[in-house]
Design a protein around this motif. Structure first.
Motif, PDB file in Angstrom:
ATOM      1  N   HIS A 169       0.864  -1.175   0.000  1.00 39.33           N
ATOM      2  CA  HIS A 169       0.000   0.000   0.000  1.00 39.33           C
ATOM      3  C   HIS A 169       0.903   1.228   0.000  1.00 39.33           C
ATOM      4  O   HIS A 169       1.795   1.343   0.851  1.00 39.33           O
ATOM      5  CB  HIS A 169      -0.900   0.016   1.235  1.00 39.33           C
ATOM      6  N   LEU A 170       0.682   2.145  -0.928  1.00 38.35           N
ATOM      7  CA  LEU A 170       1.433   3.394  -0.967  1.00 38.35           C
ATOM      8  C   LEU A 170       0.687   4.426  -0.136  1.00 38.35           C
ATOM      9  O   LEU A 170      -0.451   4.787  -0.456  1.00 38.35           O
ATOM     10  CB  LEU A 170       1.598   3.888  -2.404  1.00 38.35           C
ATOM     11  N   VAL A 171       1.314   4.874   0.934  1.00 40.04           N
ATOM     12  CA  VAL A 171       0.670   5.785   1.882  1.00 40.04           C
ATOM     13  C   VAL A 171       1.346   7.146   1.786  1.00 40.04           C
ATOM     14  O   VAL A 171       2.560   7.272   1.991  1.00 40.04           O
ATOM     15  CB  VAL A 171       0.768   5.234   3.316  1.00 40.04           C
ATOM     16  N   THR A 172       0.569   8.160   1.453  1.00 38.01           N
ATOM     17  CA  THR A 172       1.045   9.539   1.390  1.00 38.01           C
ATOM     18  C   THR A 172       0.107  10.415   2.214  1.00 38.01           C
ATOM     19  O   THR A 172      -0.967   9.962   2.628  1.00 38.01           O
ATOM     20  CB  THR A 172       1.064  10.046  -0.067  1.00 38.01           C
ATOM     21  N   PRO A 173       0.467  11.665   2.434  1.00 35.18           N
ATOM     22  CA  PRO A 173      -0.455  12.545   3.155  1.00 35.18           C
ATOM     23  C   PRO A 173      -1.789  12.719   2.436  1.00 35.18           C
ATOM     24  O   PRO A 173      -2.798  13.047   3.065  1.00 35.18           O
ATOM     25  CB  PRO A 173       0.305  13.880   3.233  1.00 35.18           C
ATOM     26  N   GLU A 174      -1.814  12.488   1.116  1.00 32.24           N
ATOM     27  CA  GLU A 174      -3.036  12.670   0.345  1.00 32.24           C
ATOM     28  C   GLU A 174      -3.950  11.459   0.376  1.00 32.24           C
ATOM     29  O   GLU A 174      -5.138  11.556   0.061  1.00 32.24           O
ATOM     30  CB  GLU A 174      -2.697  12.992  -1.115  1.00 32.24           C
ATOM     31  N   GLY A 175      -3.427  10.277   0.709  1.00 25.30           N
ATOM     32  CA  GLY A 175      -4.277   9.100   0.709  1.00 25.30           C
ATOM     33  C   GLY A 175      -3.491   7.812   0.598  1.00 25.30           C
ATOM     34  O   GLY A 175      -2.266   7.790   0.765  1.00 25.30           O
ATOM     35  N   VAL A 176      -4.214   6.729   0.297  1.00 20.51           N
ATOM     36  CA  VAL A 176      -3.630   5.385   0.239  1.00 20.51           C
ATOM     37  C   VAL A 176      -3.951   4.769  -1.117  1.00 20.51           C
ATOM     38  O   VAL A 176      -5.092   4.819  -1.583  1.00 20.51           O
ATOM     39  CB  VAL A 176      -4.186   4.485   1.362  1.00 20.51           C
ATOM     40  N   GLU A 177      -2.946   4.198  -1.758  1.00 24.70           N
ATOM     41  CA  GLU A 177      -3.123   3.467  -3.012  1.00 24.70           C
ATOM     42  C   GLU A 177      -2.693   2.025  -2.771  1.00 24.70           C
ATOM     43  O   GLU A 177      -1.530   1.760  -2.464  1.00 24.70           O
ATOM     44  CB  GLU A 177      -2.296   4.095  -4.128  1.00 24.70           C
ATOM     45  N   SER A 178      -3.633   1.098  -2.895  1.00 24.70           N
ATOM     46  CA  SER A 178      -3.348  -0.316  -2.643  1.00 24.70           C
ATOM     47  C   SER A 178      -3.120  -1.043  -3.954  1.00 24.70           C
ATOM     48  O   SER A 178      -3.900  -0.892  -4.902  1.00 24.70           O
ATOM     49  CB  SER A 178      -4.512  -0.964  -1.879  1.00 24.70           C
ATOM     50  N   TRP A 179      -2.053  -1.828  -3.998  1.00 20.68           N
ATOM     51  CA  TRP A 179      -1.726  -2.598  -5.193  1.00 20.68           C
ATOM     52  C   TRP A 179      -2.075  -4.064  -4.969  1.00 20.68           C
ATOM     53  O   TRP A 179      -2.051  -4.551  -3.830  1.00 20.68           O
ATOM     54  CB  TRP A 179      -0.238  -2.477  -5.510  1.00 20.68           C
ATOM     55  N   PRO A 180      -2.356  -4.792  -6.051  1.00 16.73           N
ATOM     56  CA  PRO A 180      -2.599  -6.233  -5.909  1.00 16.73           C
ATOM     57  C   PRO A 180      -1.300  -6.964  -5.587  1.00 16.73           C
ATOM     58  O   PRO A 180      -0.212  -6.397  -5.668  1.00 16.73           O
ATOM     59  CB  PRO A 180      -3.128  -6.629  -7.290  1.00 16.73           C
ATOM     60  N   THR A 181      -1.420  -8.218  -5.216  1.00 17.55           N
ATOM     61  CA  THR A 181      -0.224  -9.030  -4.967  1.00 17.55           C
ATOM     62  C   THR A 181       0.573  -9.172  -6.256  1.00 17.55           C
ATOM     63  O   THR A 181       0.028  -9.558  -7.292  1.00 17.55           O
ATOM     64  CB  THR A 181      -0.616 -10.404  -4.427  1.00 17.55           C
ATOM     65  N   LEU A 182       1.853  -8.834  -6.185  1.00 22.98           N
ATOM     66  CA  LEU A 182       2.731  -8.880  -7.353  1.00 22.98           C
ATOM     67  C   LEU A 182       4.040  -9.539  -6.975  1.00 22.98           C
ATOM     68  O   LEU A 182       4.423  -9.573  -5.803  1.00 22.98           O
ATOM     69  CB  LEU A 182       3.034  -7.464  -7.860  1.00 22.98           C
ATOM     70  N   ALA A 183       4.744 -10.047  -7.980  1.00 22.40           N
ATOM     71  CA  ALA A 183       6.125 -10.464  -7.756  1.00 22.40           C
ATOM     72  C   ALA A 183       6.922  -9.258  -7.273  1.00 22.40           C
ATOM     73  O   ALA A 183       6.659  -8.121  -7.663  1.00 22.40           O
ATOM     74  CB  ALA A 183       6.728 -11.022  -9.042  1.00 22.40           C
ATOM     75  N   LYS A 184       7.897  -9.500  -6.407  1.00 23.39           N
ATOM     76  CA  LYS A 184       8.682  -8.383  -5.874  1.00 23.39           C
ATOM     77  C   LYS A 184       9.384  -7.597  -6.987  1.00 23.39           C
ATOM     78  O   LYS A 184       9.550  -6.376  -6.877  1.00 23.39           O
ATOM     79  CB  LYS A 184       9.689  -8.894  -4.838  1.00 23.39           C
ATOM     80  N   SER A 185       9.751  -8.284  -8.049  1.00 22.53           N
ATOM     81  CA  SER A 185      10.357  -7.575  -9.179  1.00 22.53           C
ATOM     82  C   SER A 185       9.362  -6.622  -9.821  1.00 22.53           C
ATOM     83  O   SER A 185       9.721  -5.519 -10.252  1.00 22.53           O
ATOM     84  CB  SER A 185      10.874  -8.580 -10.214  1.00 22.53           C
ATOM     85  N   GLU A 186       8.082  -7.024  -9.883  1.00 19.54           N
ATOM     86  CA  GLU A 186       7.066  -6.160 -10.465  1.00 19.54           C
ATOM     87  C   GLU A 186       6.712  -5.011  -9.531  1.00 19.54           C
ATOM     88  O   GLU A 186       6.418  -3.896  -9.978  1.00 19.54           O
ATOM     89  CB  GLU A 186       5.822  -6.970 -10.823  1.00 19.54           C
ATOM     90  N   VAL A 187       6.710  -5.280  -8.219  1.00 18.04           N
ATOM     91  CA  VAL A 187       6.531  -4.184  -7.258  1.00 18.04           C
ATOM     92  C   VAL A 187       7.628  -3.146  -7.472  1.00 18.04           C
ATOM     93  O   VAL A 187       7.377  -1.933  -7.493  1.00 18.04           O
ATOM     94  CB  VAL A 187       6.551  -4.707  -5.808  1.00 18.04           C
ATOM     95  N   ALA A 188       8.854  -3.630  -7.652  1.00 18.56           N
ATOM     96  CA  ALA A 188       9.987  -2.725  -7.856  1.00 18.56           C
ATOM     97  C   ALA A 188       9.821  -1.900  -9.125  1.00 18.56           C
ATOM     98  O   ALA A 188      10.005  -0.670  -9.120  1.00 18.56           O
ATOM     99  CB  ALA A 188      11.284  -3.524  -7.910  1.00 18.56           C
ATOM    100  N   THR A 189       9.461  -2.545 -10.226  1.00 20.56           N
ATOM    101  CA  THR A 189       9.284  -1.837 -11.498  1.00 20.56           C
ATOM    102  C   THR A 189       8.186  -0.797 -11.395  1.00 20.56           C
ATOM    103  O   THR A 189       8.322   0.344 -11.849  1.00 20.56           O
ATOM    104  CB  THR A 189       8.957  -2.838 -12.619  1.00 20.56           C
ATOM    105  N   ARG A 190       7.093  -1.201 -10.777  1.00 23.90           N
ATOM    106  CA  ARG A 190       5.954  -0.286 -10.659  1.00 23.90           C
ATOM    107  C   ARG A 190       6.281   0.887  -9.732  1.00 23.90           C
ATOM    108  O   ARG A 190       5.910   2.036 -10.015  1.00 23.90           O
ATOM    109  CB  ARG A 190       4.744  -1.071 -10.140  1.00 23.90           C
ATOM    110  N   LEU A 191       6.977   0.620  -8.642  1.00 24.54           N
ATOM    111  CA  LEU A 191       7.347   1.687  -7.713  1.00 24.54           C
ATOM    112  C   LEU A 191       8.302   2.674  -8.379  1.00 24.54           C
ATOM    113  O   LEU A 191       8.155   3.898  -8.241  1.00 24.54           O
ATOM    114  CB  LEU A 191       7.977   1.102  -6.455  1.00 24.54           C
TER     115      LEU A 191
END
Length: 427
Positions: A391-413
């Motif tokens: 979950h990406l948490v910022t002062p503006e809100g929360v964006e939740s991502w589906p379960t991904l391979a850690k490599s895909e989390v890295a690419t997306r981040l």
């Protein structure tokens, strides 16, 4: 508001394979992320999904025929291939890949691909033997040389009974991550173009979305010595941090990775500094500054013993040895609160076992960073595993991502951060 009034758009070419059904979910997820999808459905693709289904989700008609007088009068195939930010082929069948590699143009999809001046991303999908066939390998080598981007394929069971191996199309979240990274790259270099007889640029031709940036990443656990043979540590494998460092390097950044003790090879193209303790890690981080982006993925031990025993502590049947603990330096907060030389973006990670988002929101306010990436590590196999749900948490809100391979989390981040970071000229 029409679909094409969104700030980002793609032309999605849907090939003829069983994986075509995944494109319906892909279109929906893209719309949720503010990315409009104009669609071409091949004749073979219509055997698996209908133009009505595609157009209903896309919010406008689906293009199917090169020789449609109505479509050509409204928007010709040349304009169709250029009035977009990115072309995406999913599923990219062996036939479509062969046409692309050899410059064939005998239907709307292949003609649009040959006529485009935009970057192309493909998601291959086919039988494992077709994927491994020498002809397909030659065609893929040519596309790579031409600068075509690729996501997947994955390995697994095929639609054919008893068939298994590489050839499954990447899942929609993986394709979206690749799309976002490609779009971030285009934003970093909006003047990119090719001539009539030119070729699509390779990675060497086009600066990545993080070109000119220095990205600092911490990864793995820290080991806090109790005596010469024992230590306090966390269960981090370093897989997520190392994947982020590799993704940042692939996006064109100069990357410094400060790694605690892990059983992983150093990522290629990354300067890796190996440390043991939290104090060592803080010193290495401060030595690596200045950096434009700092991503603190490491699971730093919160405490260490007040006094490290010089020799191995022995069991002698008496009282248990006292272990007085003191707090380790807070590396994330130290860098986030710097008044001199603070990175433009400071990102922390929060591994929680309960109330994941709430704890991450509190940590965000307490640490003073720009973004927290939170995940649930309570019995989920995340520590040491290959997948992550964040979950990406910022002062503006929360964006939740589906379960991904850690490599895909890295690419997306990395793609996400590339859009947030101030642009800098490539070195």
């Amino acid at each position: 508001m029409s679909a094409l009034s969104a700030s980002r758009s793609i032309l999605l070419i849907i090939g003829g394979g069983i994986a075509a059904y995944k494109c319906l979910e892909l279109i929906r997820r893209l719309k949720d992320r503010g990315i409009a999808a104009r669609c071409i459905l091949t004749k073979a693709g219509q055997e698996f999904v209908t133009p009505l289904a595609v157009s209903s989700l896309a919010g406008e008609r689906c293009f199917t025929d090169l020789f449609s007088l109505t479509d050509e009068a409204d928007i010709g195939h040349i304009a169709l291939s250029r009035s977009t930010d990115l072309l995406v082929v999913a599923p990219a069948t062996a036939d479509l890949i062969a046409k692309m590699a050899n410059g064939l143009a005998n239907d709307l999809a292949s003609t649009a691909l040959l006529a485009t001046d935009k970057r192309v991303l493909i998601a291959p999908a086919m039988n494992p033997r077709m994927w491994q066939h020498p002809a397909t390998r030659r065609n893929m080598a040519q596309l790579e040389k031409d600068g075509v981007l690729v996501v997947g394929p994955n390995s697994g069971a095929m639609a054919e009974r008893g068939e298994s191996g590489p050839g499954r199309m990447a899942e929609p979240p993986e394709i979206i991550a690749a799309i976002e990274l490609a779009l971030a790259g285009e934003a970093a270099n909006p003047q990119r173009a090719i001539g009539f007889l030119g070729r699509l640029p390779s990675a060497a031709d086009t600066p990545g979305p993080l070109a000119g940036q220095h990205v600092l990443v911490t990864s793995g656990p820290t080991h806090e010595a109790i005596d010469p043979v024992r230590y306090i540590a966390n269960r981090s494998s370093g897989k997520q941090g190392h994947a982020i460092a590799a993704a940042a390097a692939a996006a064109g950044a100069r990357v410094t990775l400060v790694s605690g003790p892990v059983a992983l090879p150093d990522p290629e193209g990354v300067e890796t500094v190996h440390v043991e303790s939290a104090r060592d890690m803080l010193a290495a981080v401060e030595a690596a500054l200045p950096a434009q982006i700092a991503i603190f993925t490491a699971a730093v031990a919160d405490w260490r013993v007040a006094t490290e025993a010089p020799e191995k502590m022995k069991k002698d049947g008496g009282a248990l040895p006292p272990l007085a603990l003191v707090e380790n330096p807070d590396i994330l907060a130290t860098i986030a609160r710097r008044t001199d030389g603070r990175p433009d973006l400071v990102i922390g990670f929060a591994a929680e076992t309960e109330n994941v988002v709430a704890h991450a929101q509190a940590k965000l306010a307490r640490k003073g960073c720009d973004l927290i990436v939170a995940n649930d590590v309570g019995g989920t196999g995340v520590m040491g595993g290959d997948a992550n749900t964040v979950h990406l948490v910022t002062p503006e809100g929360v964006e939740s991502w589906p379960t991904l391979a850690k490599s895909e989390v890295a690419t997306r981040l990395v793609g996400h951060l590339a859009r947030l970071a101030p642009k800098r000229p490539a070195a």
